[in-house]
Design a protein around this motif. Sequence first.
Motif, PDB file in Angstrom:
ATOM      1  N   ARG A   1      26.353  79.868 -19.744  1.00 46.28           N
ATOM      2  CA  ARG A   1      25.113  79.777 -20.519  1.00 46.28           C
ATOM      3  C   ARG A   1      24.165  78.727 -19.941  1.00 46.28           C
ATOM      4  O   ARG A   1      22.951  78.932 -19.879  1.00 46.28           O
ATOM      5  N   LEU A   2      24.711  77.589 -19.544  1.00 41.33           N
ATOM      6  CA  LEU A   2      23.859  76.521 -19.027  1.00 41.33           C
ATOM      7  C   LEU A   2      23.256  76.886 -17.675  1.00 41.33           C
ATOM      8  O   LEU A   2      22.097  76.567 -17.394  1.00 41.33           O
ATOM      9  N   VAL A   3      24.030  77.558 -16.830  1.00 42.47           N
ATOM     10  CA  VAL A   3      23.504  77.997 -15.537  1.00 42.47           C
ATOM     11  C   VAL A   3      22.419  79.048 -15.740  1.00 42.47           C
ATOM     12  O   VAL A   3      21.353  78.999 -15.118  1.00 42.47           O
ATOM     13  N   GLN A   4      22.666  80.007 -16.611  1.00 42.53           N
ATOM     14  CA  GLN A   4      21.683  81.060 -16.858  1.00 42.53           C
ATOM     15  C   GLN A   4      20.412  80.491 -17.482  1.00 42.53           C
ATOM     16  O   GLN A   4      19.323  81.014 -17.253  1.00 42.53           O
ATOM     17  N   ALA A   5      20.539  79.423 -18.270  1.00 43.52           N
ATOM     18  CA  ALA A   5      19.350  78.792 -18.857  1.00 43.52           C
ATOM     19  C   ALA A   5      18.444  78.216 -17.779  1.00 43.52           C
ATOM     20  O   ALA A   5      17.235  78.094 -17.974  1.00 43.52           O
ATOM     21  N   HIS A   6      19.027  77.863 -16.619  1.00 39.48           N
ATOM     22  CA  HIS A   6      18.249  77.368 -15.475  1.00 39.48           C
ATOM     23  C   HIS A   6      17.691  78.513 -14.624  1.00 39.48           C
ATOM     24  O   HIS A   6      17.031  78.263 -13.613  1.00 39.48           O
ATOM     25  N   GLY A   7      17.985  79.754 -15.006  1.00 33.39           N
ATOM     26  CA  GLY A   7      17.567  80.889 -14.197  1.00 33.39           C
ATOM     27  C   GLY A   7      18.517  81.157 -13.052  1.00 33.39           C
ATOM     28  O   GLY A   7      18.178  81.870 -12.097  1.00 33.39           O
ATOM     29  N   GLY A   8      19.736  80.599 -13.136  1.00 35.08           N
ATOM     30  CA  GLY A   8      20.713  80.767 -12.065  1.00 35.08           C
ATOM     31  C   GLY A   8      21.777  81.789 -12.398  1.00 35.08           C
ATOM     32  O   GLY A   8      21.691  82.516 -13.393  1.00 35.08           O
TER      33      GLY A   8
ATOM     34  N   LEU B   1      24.456  79.273  -8.511  1.00 33.75           N
ATOM     35  CA  LEU B   1      23.183  79.102  -7.818  1.00 33.75           C
ATOM     36  C   LEU B   1      22.125  78.622  -8.800  1.00 33.75           C
ATOM     37  O   LEU B   1      22.020  79.134  -9.914  1.00 33.75           O
ATOM     38  N   LEU B   2      21.345  77.636  -8.374  1.00 31.51           N
ATOM     39  CA  LEU B   2      20.197  77.162  -9.141  1.00 31.51           C
ATOM     40  C   LEU B   2      18.946  77.356  -8.301  1.00 31.51           C
ATOM     41  O   LEU B   2      18.899  76.891  -7.156  1.00 31.51           O
ATOM     42  N   PRO B   3      17.932  78.046  -8.815  1.00 28.45           N
ATOM     43  CA  PRO B   3      16.699  78.211  -8.039  1.00 28.45           C
ATOM     44  C   PRO B   3      15.956  76.889  -7.908  1.00 28.45           C
ATOM     45  O   PRO B   3      15.942  76.078  -8.837  1.00 28.45           O
TER      46      PRO B   3
END
Length: 312
Positions: free
Chosen positions: A278-285, A302-304
């Motif tokens: 959830r935290l990674v997806q919140a960053h758009g990763g 991956l973090l953009p």
Amino acid sequence: MADSPNLETMPASTQANSASTNPSVCPVLQDLEVGGVESHPRDLKRAYDELRIQYQRCATALATAAHDLRTPLAVISGYVELLVNQKLGPLTEKQQHVLEDMQVSSTRLQRLVTDFLTFASLQTDVVPLRADDPQDMNSCLHELAGFWLPRFQDKGVAFYYLANPNLEPFAFDYDKIQRVVSNLLENALKFTPPTGTVWLHAEPQLWERRNTHKPPAKEERRKASSLVPNAVRVTVADTGPGVAPEYHQEIFGDFFQVPDSGVPDDAGMGLGLAIARRLVQAHGGKIWVESEPSCGCKFSFLLPLKRIPKDH
């Protein structure tokens, strides 16, 4: 407890059979006749909405209970720490051993409470991030490595982290990414046996996002390969037992634990990787695992470098 059922993607026949054979299924599903599900989409939508409400109620109730446990657990942990450090007087060897066991148990309970409170706070479509200012990923990971190194040493597991000079500062939520990496390191420590090895690594990477409307042509792919990196990849690898391919998606689900993992049932609630996702997806990763049984695991995310709108 399992993930909230996704009835929109489940075949109608499967829904009906599940409702009629599983007594734990929401009563509203049991009211749906097997032969009538496909002809009553409104009833199916109503069942789905009620299941979501029930799931949210359970999550809220458990979060409230976890919150109520936090303060007394903190008090207990504080007094146990005072006793273990003999601040309140000398201890016999047996007393010291008992109190150290209590300290381990109270720490574990505090971690479970924290995990569930974090999980409950993420049950929304929008996760609040403090990601306006550029941050140093090397500093973020170096700080974590220093915190986790003694834990790996206590278990006899080798732990390696080397800063990457090619990483440029970019905007991300420092605390939440530390939580993601901590969950991955805790998972690696849990499953890696003594004399094993865990690696933490970060590197720039070109993230070729797929366009679902128009696949890129070969020329576009060749052109993209020459572009500068647009993301940072963080990886935690271990020499543990590995995960079978059929669990590579499920392992990031809520409350999921790999069957026959060799870890005691009280090792956790199966929320660490779900929170990380959830935290990674919140960053758009995005986050994933590469693994085979007996070959260890390699968790990466991956973090953009630049936030991308959700509709892209």
